[in-house]
Design a protein around this motif. Structure first.
Motif, PDB file in Angstrom:
ATOM      1  N   ASN A  35       0.826  -1.208   0.000  1.00 29.91           N
ATOM      2  CA  ASN A  35       0.000   0.000   0.000  1.00 29.91           C
ATOM      3  C   ASN A  35       0.864   1.265   0.000  1.00 29.91           C
ATOM      4  N   GLN A  36       1.955   1.247   0.797  1.00 31.13           N
ATOM      5  CA  GLN A  36       2.872   2.391   0.812  1.00 31.13           C
ATOM      6  C   GLN A  36       3.477   2.611  -0.573  1.00 31.13           C
ATOM      7  N   LEU A  37       3.907   1.530  -1.195  1.00 33.00           N
ATOM      8  CA  LEU A  37       4.519   1.636  -2.526  1.00 33.00           C
ATOM      9  C   LEU A  37       3.515   2.156  -3.554  1.00 33.00           C
ATOM     10  N   GLU A  38       2.268   1.697  -3.458  1.00 32.10           N
ATOM     11  CA  GLU A  38       1.244   2.190  -4.389  1.00 32.10           C
ATOM     12  C   GLU A  38       0.999   3.673  -4.192  1.00 32.10           C
ATOM     13  N   GLU A  39       0.990   4.123  -2.920  1.00 32.33           N
ATOM     14  CA  GLU A  39       0.813   5.556  -2.642  1.00 32.33           C
ATOM     15  C   GLU A  39       1.996   6.360  -3.176  1.00 32.33           C
ATOM     16  N   GLU A  40       3.218   5.839  -2.957  1.00 31.47           N
ATOM     17  CA  GLU A  40       4.423   6.519  -3.461  1.00 31.47           C
ATOM     18  C   GLU A  40       4.399   6.582  -4.988  1.00 31.47           C
ATOM     19  N   GLN A  41       3.963   5.493  -5.610  1.00 33.34           N
ATOM     20  CA  GLN A  41       3.904   5.459  -7.074  1.00 33.34           C
ATOM     21  C   GLN A  41       2.884   6.475  -7.585  1.00 33.34           C
ATOM     22  N   ALA A  42       1.746   6.577  -6.897  1.00 34.21           N
ATOM     23  CA  ALA A  42       0.724   7.543  -7.305  1.00 34.21           C
ATOM     24  C   ALA A  42       1.269   8.965  -7.158  1.00 34.21           C
TER      25      ALA A  42
END
Length: 109
Positions: A35-42
């Motif tokens: 979830n953190q990585l998805e937020e960072e990617q966004a």
């Protein structure tokens, strides 16, 4: 013998529950990190999009500046050409109406 087998099975079940607990903990941590990585990617995508838009706007501004410079240059060239034509015409008029050019004998010299 039965009590021993029950005890062994009980230990195995306890060990399996412990392993399942550890696995569930690891899975939970992995989902949290995902979830953190998805937020960072966004967020990275937003930044990249902003940079791309900024670059596009900068390019459009440069194109407009160049077009304006080209237009100004063309206008300056046309102005100089008009002034040159006017000067040439003026010199021609002065030469044509000059007294020396009116006399045929002086015109040949």
């Amino acid at each position: 013998k039965q009590w021993y087998q029950r005890r062994v099975r009980g230990r195995e079940r306890a060990r399996m529950r412990e392993q399942l607990g550890i696995q569930n903990e690891v899975i939970s941590k992995l989902y949290t990190r995902l979830n953190q990585l998805e937020e960072e990617q966004a967020e990275s995508s937003k930044i990249l999009n902003t940079v791309m838009q900024s670059s596009l706007l900068q390019s459009q501004i440069e194109t407009r500046k160049q077009a304006k410079l080209d237009q100004n240059l063309a206008s300056d060239v046309a102005s100089v050409k008009r002034k040159f034509d006017n000067l040439k015409s003026s010199i021609h008029e002065e030469t044509y109406h000059h007294p020396c050019t009116m006399m045929p004998s002086l015109r040949r010299q």
